[in-house]
Every structure is written in structure tokens, then in C-alpha cells.
Design a protein around this motif. Structure first.
Motif, PDB file in Angstrom:
ATOM      1  N   CYS A 137      68.989  92.264 -44.036  1.00 11.87           N
ATOM      2  CA  CYS A 137      69.482  91.796 -42.735  1.00 11.87           C
ATOM      3  C   CYS A 137      68.852  92.599 -41.601  1.00 11.87           C
ATOM      4  O   CYS A 137      68.340  93.698 -41.813  1.00 11.87           O
ATOM      5  CB  CYS A 137      71.000  91.913 -42.667  1.00 11.87           C
ATOM      6  N   LEU A 138      68.931  92.025 -40.401  1.00 10.48           N
ATOM      7  CA  LEU A 138      68.568  92.786 -39.210  1.00 10.48           C
ATOM      8  C   LEU A 138      69.663  93.806 -38.957  1.00 10.48           C
ATOM      9  O   LEU A 138      70.855  93.490 -39.073  1.00 10.48           O
ATOM     10  CB  LEU A 138      68.460  91.864 -37.993  1.00 10.48           C
ATOM     11  N   ALA A 139      69.275  95.017 -38.629  1.00  7.84           N
ATOM     12  CA  ALA A 139      70.261  96.049 -38.320  1.00  7.84           C
ATOM     13  C   ALA A 139      70.889  95.755 -36.974  1.00  7.84           C
ATOM     14  O   ALA A 139      70.216  95.347 -36.026  1.00  7.84           O
ATOM     15  CB  ALA A 139      69.596  97.420 -38.305  1.00  7.84           C
ATOM     16  N   ASP A 140      72.177  95.980 -36.906  1.00  9.04           N
ATOM     17  CA  ASP A 140      72.913  95.912 -35.652  1.00  9.04           C
ATOM     18  C   ASP A 140      73.165  97.361 -35.251  1.00  9.04           C
ATOM     19  O   ASP A 140      73.980  98.054 -35.861  1.00  9.04           O
ATOM     20  CB  ASP A 140      74.226  95.163 -35.874  1.00  9.04           C
ATOM     21  N   TYR A 141      72.440  97.845 -34.235  1.00 12.08           N
ATOM     22  CA  TYR A 141      72.547  99.242 -33.837  1.00 12.08           C
ATOM     23  C   TYR A 141      73.946  99.614 -33.360  1.00 12.08           C
ATOM     24  O   TYR A 141      74.298 100.793 -33.341  1.00 12.08           O
ATOM     25  CB  TYR A 141      71.521  99.570 -32.753  1.00 12.08           C
ATOM     26  N   ALA A 142      74.772  98.627 -32.995  1.00 12.28           N
ATOM     27  CA  ALA A 142      76.147  98.891 -32.561  1.00 12.28           C
ATOM     28  C   ALA A 142      77.127  98.947 -33.731  1.00 12.28           C
ATOM     29  O   ALA A 142      78.280  99.337 -33.548  1.00 12.28           O
ATOM     30  CB  ALA A 142      76.593  97.819 -31.561  1.00 12.28           C
ATOM     31  N   ASN A 143      76.684  98.578 -34.919  1.00 13.52           N
ATOM     32  CA  ASN A 143      77.534  98.583 -36.116  1.00 13.52           C
ATOM     33  C   ASN A 143      77.453  99.966 -36.759  1.00 13.52           C
ATOM     34  O   ASN A 143      76.375 100.375 -37.205  1.00 13.52           O
ATOM     35  CB  ASN A 143      77.055  97.495 -37.073  1.00 13.52           C
ATOM     36  N   PRO A 144      78.574 100.702 -36.830  1.00 14.00           N
ATOM     37  CA  PRO A 144      78.538 102.054 -37.400  1.00 14.00           C
ATOM     38  C   PRO A 144      78.022 102.105 -38.841  1.00 14.00           C
ATOM     39  O   PRO A 144      77.350 103.059 -39.220  1.00 14.00           O
ATOM     40  CB  PRO A 144      79.986 102.528 -37.325  1.00 14.00           C
ATOM     41  N   LEU A 145      78.318 101.084 -39.645  1.00 14.33           N
ATOM     42  CA  LEU A 145      77.805 101.063 -41.023  1.00 14.33           C
ATOM     43  C   LEU A 145      76.281 100.930 -41.035  1.00 14.33           C
ATOM     44  O   LEU A 145      75.605 101.579 -41.824  1.00 14.33           O
ATOM     45  CB  LEU A 145      78.436  99.921 -41.821  1.00 14.33           C
ATOM     46  N   HIS A 146      75.756 100.099 -40.164  1.00 13.71           N
ATOM     47  CA  HIS A 146      74.304  99.945 -40.086  1.00 13.71           C
ATOM     48  C   HIS A 146      73.657 101.213 -39.541  1.00 13.71           C
ATOM     49  O   HIS A 146      72.595 101.633 -40.017  1.00 13.71           O
ATOM     50  CB  HIS A 146      73.943  98.740 -39.226  1.00 13.71           C
ATOM     51  N   GLY A 147      74.286 101.834 -38.538  1.00 11.10           N
ATOM     52  CA  GLY A 147      73.752 103.079 -38.002  1.00 11.10           C
ATOM     53  C   GLY A 147      73.705 104.172 -39.045  1.00 11.10           C
ATOM     54  O   GLY A 147      72.695 104.878 -39.184  1.00 11.10           O
ATOM     55  N   LYS A 148      74.771 104.307 -39.801  1.00 13.65           N
ATOM     56  CA  LYS A 148      74.831 105.311 -40.880  1.00 13.65           C
ATOM     57  C   LYS A 148      73.760 105.017 -41.922  1.00 13.65           C
ATOM     58  O   LYS A 148      73.058 105.927 -42.385  1.00 13.65           O
ATOM     59  CB  LYS A 148      76.226 105.293 -41.514  1.00 13.65           C
TER      60      LYS A 148
END
Length: 166
Positions: free
Chosen positions: A8-19
Motif C-alpha cells: 500500500c501507499l504509506a499514509d504519513y499521518a497514520n501512526p502504524l505506517h509511520g512506525k
């Protein structure tokens, strides 16, 4: 074996994606092909917010499972501009797949999404750099359509160079 990999495209605002992004980039940095040293505490703390501020930046993540809790792959991309084509280009800046997950086509799937985003943005090409000793990456990039860059064979191939600004 059932394929449980989700790209998937990362969502920089999603803490799980950021981690996941920080974990994957740190794993890549620790790999010999990433320099053998992990990310600094500063980079870990600020990477996602700073990436989100870069115009045209995007990341693709691969997870094992639907819960986005087991990151296994990452591609970071930066949008640039080709003056000769007068169109955007996408520079593939980081590519990482955890060693336990290599050989399963994950990088190819991530590159498929990178290419789709590049086409949506009207990009004329994808670019990347790779260490000459990284034979596995060289084979991957050839499989997904990359070739060495040369305008004229008589002028030779392009070389990637850098100058650190202290």
C-alpha cells in the motif's frame, strides 16, 4: 502457502505506517548494503514528519497480514523533474525487504505500485542508484525494467556522485 503480503501507499499521518516506515528504514540502514549503521535518534524521531513535508515524496509499504503491524518492505520515492523531457520523474530513493521475506516477489509488487503512482503523476521515468556490489538488487532492478543510464554509448554510463555538506 497463502500470500498474506499487502502492499500500500504509506499514509504519513497514520501512526502504524509511520512506525513501519522508521522500522524498515532502520533495518535497511543496518544492512551492509545500507551502510551497516542504524538510523540516528534524530532521524527516527523526525523522519516521518519531514518526509510528509517534502513536496511529491511518497512511500510504499509491504505488510505481512492485513493489520499493518508486521512491516516487511519499503520503497521511498522523491518526485523530481526531467528538464530534457519537461516532465516529472520519480527517484526511487530507498528499497528494502526484510531478509526473511526476500525471494517472494514483494519488491516487484512494491515497484508495481511505484510505477502506477509515477504514471498517475505523468512522470516520464523512474530513476535510482545502486551499489555495484549489490548483485541481488541489480537483478531485481533489471527484472522490473531498469537499465544503466547512458545518452550515447561513446560517452559512457552515468555515475552517481555525492558531496556531503558538513
Amino acid at each position: 502457502m497463502t500470500d498474506t503480503i499487502r502492499v500500500c501507499l504509506a499514509d504519513y499521518a497514520n501512526p502504524l505506517h509511520g512506525k513501519a516506515l522508521v522500522e524498515m528504514l532502520d533495518a535497511y540502514a543496518r544492512d551492509p548494503m545500507g551502510g551497516g549503521e542504524g538510523l540516528s535518534a534524530f532521524a527516527k524521531a523526525h523522519l516521518v514528519a519531514e518526509l510528509a513535508r517534502v513536496p511529491g515524496a511518497f512511500s510504499v509499504l509491504a505488510f505481512d497480514g492485513e493489520a499493518d503491524t508486521i512491516p516487511v518492505g519499503l520503497v521511498n520515492c522523491m518526485q523530481g523533474f526531467s528538464t530534457f523531457a519537461c516532465k516529472p520523474l520519480i527517484n526511487v530513493h530507498d528499497v528494502a525487504v526484510l531478509s526473511a521475506y526476500r525471494g517472494r516477489g514483494i519488491a516487484e509488487r512494491m515497484f508495481g505500485l511505484v510505477e502506477a503512482v509515477a504514471r498517475e503523476r505523468g512522470a516520464c521515468k523512474l530513476t535510482l542508484e545502486v551499489l555495484s556490489g549489490n548483485a541481488g538488487a541489480m537483478r531485481l532492478y533489471a527484472r522490473v525494467g531498469f537499465a544503466r543510464y547512458a545518452l550515447d554509448p561513446a560517452a559512457g554510463e552515468a555515475s552517481f556522485m555525492q558531496k556531503w555538506l558538513g
